[in-house]
Design an enzyme around this catalytic site. Sequence first.
Site, PDB file in Angstrom:
ATOM      1  N   HIS A   1       0.834  -1.203   0.000  1.00  0.00           N
ATOM      2  CA  HIS A   1       0.000   0.000   0.000  1.00  0.00           C
ATOM      3  C   HIS A   1       0.870   1.254   0.000  1.00  0.00           C
ATOM      4  O   HIS A   1       1.803   1.380   0.791  1.00  0.00           O
ATOM      5  CB  HIS A   1      -0.927   0.028   1.213  1.00  0.00           C
ATOM      6  CG  HIS A   1      -1.829   1.235   1.228  1.00  0.00           C
ATOM      7  ND1 HIS A   1      -2.838   1.413   0.302  1.00  0.00           N
ATOM      8  CD2 HIS A   1      -1.837   2.342   2.009  1.00  0.00           C
ATOM      9  CE1 HIS A   1      -3.446   2.562   0.530  1.00  0.00           C
ATOM     10  NE2 HIS A   1      -2.849   3.151   1.562  1.00  0.00           N
ATOM     11  N   SER A   2       0.564   2.191  -0.900  1.00  0.00           N
ATOM     12  CA  SER A   2       1.251   3.475  -1.012  1.00  0.00           C
ATOM     13  C   SER A   2       2.745   3.234  -1.256  1.00  0.00           C
ATOM     14  O   SER A   2       3.106   2.617  -2.251  1.00  0.00           O
ATOM     15  CB  SER A   2       0.969   4.325   0.233  1.00  0.00           C
ATOM     16  OG  SER A   2       1.270   5.675   0.011  1.00  0.00           O
ATOM     17  N   MET A   3       3.635   3.664  -0.368  1.00  0.00           N
ATOM     18  CA  MET A   3       5.048   3.368  -0.564  1.00  0.00           C
ATOM     19  C   MET A   3       5.271   1.870  -0.727  1.00  0.00           C
ATOM     20  O   MET A   3       6.122   1.428  -1.509  1.00  0.00           O
ATOM     21  CB  MET A   3       5.878   3.880   0.604  1.00  0.00           C
ATOM     22  CG  MET A   3       7.377   3.648   0.426  1.00  0.00           C
ATOM     23  SD  MET A   3       8.383   4.117   1.858  1.00  0.00           S
ATOM     24  CE  MET A   3       8.220   2.646   2.870  1.00  0.00           C
TER      25      MET A   3
ATOM     26  N   ALA B   1       3.555  -0.236  -2.290  1.00  0.00           N
ATOM     27  CA  ALA B   1       3.314  -0.676  -3.659  1.00  0.00           C
ATOM     28  C   ALA B   1       4.590  -0.562  -4.494  1.00  0.00           C
ATOM     29  O   ALA B   1       4.894  -1.441  -5.310  1.00  0.00           O
ATOM     30  CB  ALA B   1       2.199   0.152  -4.291  1.00  0.00           C
TER      31      ALA B   1
ATOM     32  N   SER C   1      -1.472  -0.963  -4.231  1.00  0.00           N
ATOM     33  CA  SER C   1      -2.595  -0.238  -3.639  1.00  0.00           C
ATOM     34  C   SER C   1      -2.203   1.193  -3.305  1.00  0.00           C
ATOM     35  O   SER C   1      -1.133   1.442  -2.751  1.00  0.00           O
ATOM     36  CB  SER C   1      -3.045  -0.965  -2.356  1.00  0.00           C
ATOM     37  OG  SER C   1      -3.922  -0.176  -1.591  1.00  0.00           O
TER      38      SER C   1
END
Length: 263
Positions: free
Chosen positions: A98-100, A102, A126
Amino acid sequence: MATVPIQTPFDDTWLRRFGAAPQADVRLVCLPHAGGAASTFFPLQRELPPSVEIVAVQYPGRQDRRQEQPLRDIHTLADRLASVLEPLTDLPLVLFGHSMGAVVGFETAARLERGGTNPPIGLVASGRHSPATPRVETVHQRDDDGLIAEITALSGTDPQILADPDMRAMILPALRADYTAVETYGYDRSFVLRCPVSVFTGTADPRVTEHEAAAWEPLTSGAFRIERFPGGHFYLEGAERAVATALMRDVRAFSATAATTPR
């Protein structure tokens, strides 16, 4: 919630699980957002069936690793994680970042595909714009108040925690290192993953446009799909059941593809 280090021949510092999963036939490796920790994924674990073992990554500089120096480079993070995940050959791996996380997941998958004997069967990216849509981001250059303002705007941390000076002092070094890592990241445009990629986004995420989500597709030669969830950047919070359902759809599709594809 206490987590259990997974024992590997290399380094058990990086990986956490929330209990044994003896019936698992796939391992979901979860990579947190900037400033996040392995425990972020505990609520998701409760919604997944026993056929999936969650392994959450614990970056240096937080929780039980808070005495370690946080890393400030995505490529270094991916190098370390690839070496830790490579020995886990007993179950197929799916990466969910998720975020970083990803971006770390993408780079880790690239390393495992390039040189490893245990490449992942799929990546779920994500809450992050595609590496193919770079932008100038300078949050890591802000002062402490500016950094706190950013994560407050994204609703990523309880405001009561951020109001506590001792908690801020504990959180900020890792948070700044993570933002430095992801905002200074550049990827090798010549490399394309072989494994399928799915993208999850929040419909009201101010950091990921529809174009930026779709731009993950050229980064894989495999199948690609996008799934959108109601909410903002941290749409996962409170939507664990819906996210788990979507993840299981992907895990089944990834597994079916892997079963018919030479490795």
